[in-house]
Scaffold this active site. Structure first.
Site, mmCIF file in Angstrom:
data_model
loop_
_atom_site.group_PDB
_atom_site.id
_atom_site.type_symbol
_atom_site.label_atom_id
_atom_site.label_comp_id
_atom_site.label_asym_id
_atom_site.label_seq_id
_atom_site.Cartn_x
_atom_site.Cartn_y
_atom_site.Cartn_z
ATOM 1 N N TYR A 486 0.842 -1.200 0.000
ATOM 2 C CA TYR A 486 0.000 0.000 0.000
ATOM 3 C C TYR A 486 0.879 1.253 0.000
ATOM 4 C CZ TYR A 486 -3.701 3.311 1.058
ATOM 5 O OH TYR A 486 -4.571 4.367 0.995
ATOM 6 N N SER A 567 -6.379 1.019 -4.321
ATOM 7 C CA SER A 567 -6.445 2.453 -4.069
ATOM 8 C C SER A 567 -5.054 3.056 -4.262
ATOM 9 C CB SER A 567 -7.017 2.713 -2.670
ATOM 10 O OG SER A 567 -7.408 4.049 -2.529
ATOM 11 N N ASP A 659 -17.743 3.626 -7.481
ATOM 12 C CA ASP A 659 -16.590 4.059 -6.689
ATOM 13 C C ASP A 659 -16.490 5.575 -6.803
ATOM 14 O OD1 ASP A 659 -14.229 4.594 -5.425
ATOM 15 O OD2 ASP A 659 -13.063 3.068 -6.465
ATOM 16 N N HIS A 701 -15.733 1.560 -3.697
ATOM 17 C CA HIS A 701 -14.289 1.508 -3.462
ATOM 18 C C HIS A 701 -13.877 0.254 -2.687
ATOM 19 C CE1 HIS A 701 -10.437 3.453 -3.708
ATOM 20 N NE2 HIS A 701 -10.247 3.398 -2.418
#
Length: 731
Positions: A486, A567, A659, A701
């Site tokens: 991430y 993301s 999203d 999302h």
């Protein structure tokens, strides 16, 4: 590396390129031929999406392990799950999922041993499970439950009110709520919440599919039983339309605390209002229609302040003020210039969370090399009184009010589905008693192992990484592997249980690795800042270094190494395949931020400039253009520094039509660009690895997704991964 059968020829759709769209960025012309894909309501865009869905379906039909994956994930997913119990009024509440229910059900009981009854079943809110409860809050007397309901995974929320005694929904309906908590006043008459102004086309808009920027957050107070039009506007700031507000009523009911944020950085302003100065509570404002006159305790964006407890005017906060690993500090509102540290910043560990319980005790969670440490301290002095034993893993929830003499903890790890501990705070020697242990039928944790390693990054920084595999793994470089990352927004990626990862390991012989790269919060604010703005490249270097470690130490090899992120992690994956296509065999980039020059123009994207910068600023444009996934797709076989025949790894981009966090246009534009540059623009392209997208409907999302959709997505993406890595099913 695996491949598609010769009988499956990927005929990528013809997609219009508009050569007229060229934008000047500080003297640099940037073409944007797929700008038209930014309009979600356009028929041309809908046709593009439909053709891409058909293409992806044709690929997924060739993935032999797909049905077995779906069946095994469904089978293992069918286990009872529980959240921490919590107390409100004199009753206990908890969420429970019997296994394959779309959403967990809220139960109520008079005591921990009492009969549990269903209070709210979110599965009754829609037939297909795409309506979920995203936020909730009980009144102080527990007679009412305010709940925020979201549809199709959108961030938009509609608040409704349930009367607990008869389980009846009240007439209250609050619309256009987003990024909001629900904070009741202690007179039980109503609550504070935040919303945006209604759009001009509110009667026709499909909430969650729009892309316009979210501006002018406002704080309101709602009285039970009244229409939203009568709500009291407590705060707005037209001079700062991008700011976000949060509200919290203190445990004693006396103060309203408001936080103000300008982005996603861990910094906030903090204002307060003394509710006891209102003779008749918020009723005083119903007639005057005036806003609350807040006092400004912190009026800059230099640090983060999180309320932990207050004794009258003396407030205790968790903060990173001059403490990048956080500390506990205290101030008297009557003497705001004097702050006193209660628990100083640790030299090594991050003060992750603090909860006040049993009036005078603090439950303190530290993060030490990405492993949780659990302690009890005294509120008054900050003195450590006891450390409670934990395995390597994550405290995912702490449940206990200041007046409670018990506290519950939810614990998980890569190999622990979940344990809920109860701690009786009246005892002198505190212990963690197992209240509930979550058991997954058919899962034997003794067959697996977890280890933590540290990979040296490009600049020598040691990057922690957890590796999960079957026990007694032989390091021969032949194993399929999945590396997850991430690296952004101060978010720590800590150990957590995943059915789909266990199935990959057990039935494909895979290795799962989770990299704690810079940009996250694993080592505090310095670690976060080391992966932001002008040095965002550190994140990509760290991730690539972890991949190289797995290859060098013979866990896997490039053709058998897949990468995944969502993301900000989707951005990570896309940037890394641009920079090092030779390093990976497959890439799964979910709901990623792909257009770094325009992300700030859509929905809440403007808040991310704290991590990414903004292309409106010349220096920051030059940071972004170097790694923006959309603008760095190139043909690796034309690069003289690459091995002959190098191509992009098999790539699946994932997005969803609702999203409204990272809007689908990011994925659609990158998809069209990759297919054109790597394939459509030249005959007999060396790019034979597929470039496809999984575009979900009635989903957002990620939050609030029903169980069935979670299983379907996992089966699709990991069947694709296994096929592309040449991994075969093992019974």
């Amino acid at each position: 590396m695996g491949s598609l059968p010769e009988s499956v020829w990927l005929d990528y759709p013809d997609v219009r390129r508009d050569g007229s769209v060229v934008e000047d960025y500080h003297g640099v012309p940037i073409a944007d031929p797929y700008r038209w894909l930014e309009d979600p309501d356009s028929k041309e865009v809908k046709d593009f999406v439909e053709r891409q869905i058909q293409l992806t379906d044709s690929v997924l039909k060739t993935c032999e392990g797909r049905d077995k994956l779906r069946e095994k994930i469904t089978d293992l997913f069918d286990y009872p799950r529980y959240d921490c119990p919590f107390k409100q009024g004199q009753k206990y509440f908890y969420f429970h999922n019997t296994g394959l229910q779309a959403h967990s059900v809220l139960y109520v009981q008079d005591s921990l041993e009492g009969k549990a009854e269903v209070l709210l079943d979110p599965n009754q809110l829609s037939e297909d499970g795409t309506v979920a409860v995203s936020v909730y809050s009980f009144s102080e007397d527990a007679k009412y439950l305010a709940l925020g309901i979201s549809g199709s995974g959108s961030d938009w929320v509609t608040i409704k009110v349930l009367r607990v005694e008869n389980r009846m929904m009240q007439l209250d309906i609050l619309s256009w709520v987003k990024f909001s908590s629900i904070s009741w006043t202690h007179d039980n008459k109503g609550f504070f919440y935040c919303r945006y102004p209604a759009p001009t086309n509110e009667e026709t808009v499909d909430a969650g599919t729009e892309t316009n920027s979210n501006l002018h957050h406002q704080l309101y107070y709602h009285f039970l039983g009244t229409d939203q039009s009568e709500d009291i506007l407590c705060w707005k700031d037209p001079d700062n339309p991008k700011w976000l507000f949060g509200s919290e009523v203190t445990d004693d009911g006396k103060y309203l605390i408001m936080t103000l944020e300008e982005g996603c950085d861990p910094v906030n302003r903090l204002y307060y209002f003394d509710l006891s100065t209102l003779t008749n509570g918020l009723e005083d404002l119903r007639h005057t229609r005036t806003s609350l006159q807040f006092q400004k305790l912190i009026d800059n964006f230099e640090a983060q302040y999180e309320l932990i407890a207050n004794n009258g005017s003396i407030f205790t906060f968790r903060t990173n003020k001059n403490a990048p690993k956080y500390k506990l500090t205290r101030v008297d509102l009557n003497n705001p210039a004097v702050w006193t540290d209660v628990i100083p910043e640790s030299e090594k560990d991050v003060l992750e969370s603090v909860h006040c319980v049993n009036e005078h005790q603090l439950v303190v969670c530290y993060l030490s090399d990405v492993k949780y440490v659990l302690q009890i301290h005294e509120l008054d002095t900050g003195v450590l009184t006891q450390q409670l034993p934990l395995e390597i893993g994550t405290i995912s929830a702490v449940s206990g009010r200041r007046k409670d003499k018990e506290v519950f903890f939810s614990f998980t790890s890569f190999l622990t589905p979940g344990i809920i501990y109860r701690c009786d705070l009246t005892k002198n020697n505190l212990e963690l008693d197992v209240f509930r242990e979550i058991i997954v039928k058919g899962f034997d944790r003794a067959s697996f192992e977890t280890r933590q390693v540290f990979a040296p990054s490009k600049d020598g920084t040691r990057i922690p990484m957890f590796i999960v595999s079957k026990k007694d793994l032989v390091l021969n470089g032949a194993h399929p592997a999945l590396l997850y990352g991430y690296g952004g927004f101060n978010i720590s990626i800590t150990p957590a249980f995943s059915i789909s990862k266990i199935v990959l390991i057990r039935h494909f012989g895979a290795i799962f690795a989770s990299a704690n790269i810079r940009g996250g919060g694993e080592y505090g604010e310095e670690w976060h800042k080391a992966g932001c703005l002008g040095i965002k490249q550190n994140c990509f270097d760290d991730f690539q270094a972890c991949a190289e470690f797995l290859i060098r130490e013979k866990y896997t090899q490039p053709g058998k190494l897949g990468i995944e992120g969502a993301s900000n992690g989707g951005l990570l994956v896309a940037a890394c395949i641009n920079q090092r296509p030779d390093l990976f065999g497959c890439a799964l980039a979910q709901v990623g931020v792909m257009d770094m020059l325009r992300f700030h123009k859509f929905t809440i994207g403007h808040a991310w400039t704290s991590d990414y910068g903004c292309s409106d600023e010349e220096e920051q444009f030059h940071w972004q253009i170097k790694y923006s996934p959309l603008h760095n797709v190139s043909r690796p076989w034309e690069n003289p520094n690459r091995e002959k025949g190098t191509q992009y790894p098999a790539t699946m981009l994932l997005t969803a039509d609702h999203d409204d966090r990272v809007v689908p246009l990011h994925t659609l534009k990158l998809l069209a660009t990759m297919q054109y540059v790597l394939n459509k623009s030249l005959p007999n392209s060396p790019q034979t690895n597929p470039i496809i997208a999984r575009i979900d409907a009635k989903a957002g999302h990620g939050a609030g997704r029903p169980t069935k959709k979670l299983i379907e997505e996992a089966a699709d993406k990991y069947a694709f991964l296994a096929k592309m890595l040449g991994a075969s099913w093992i019974d």
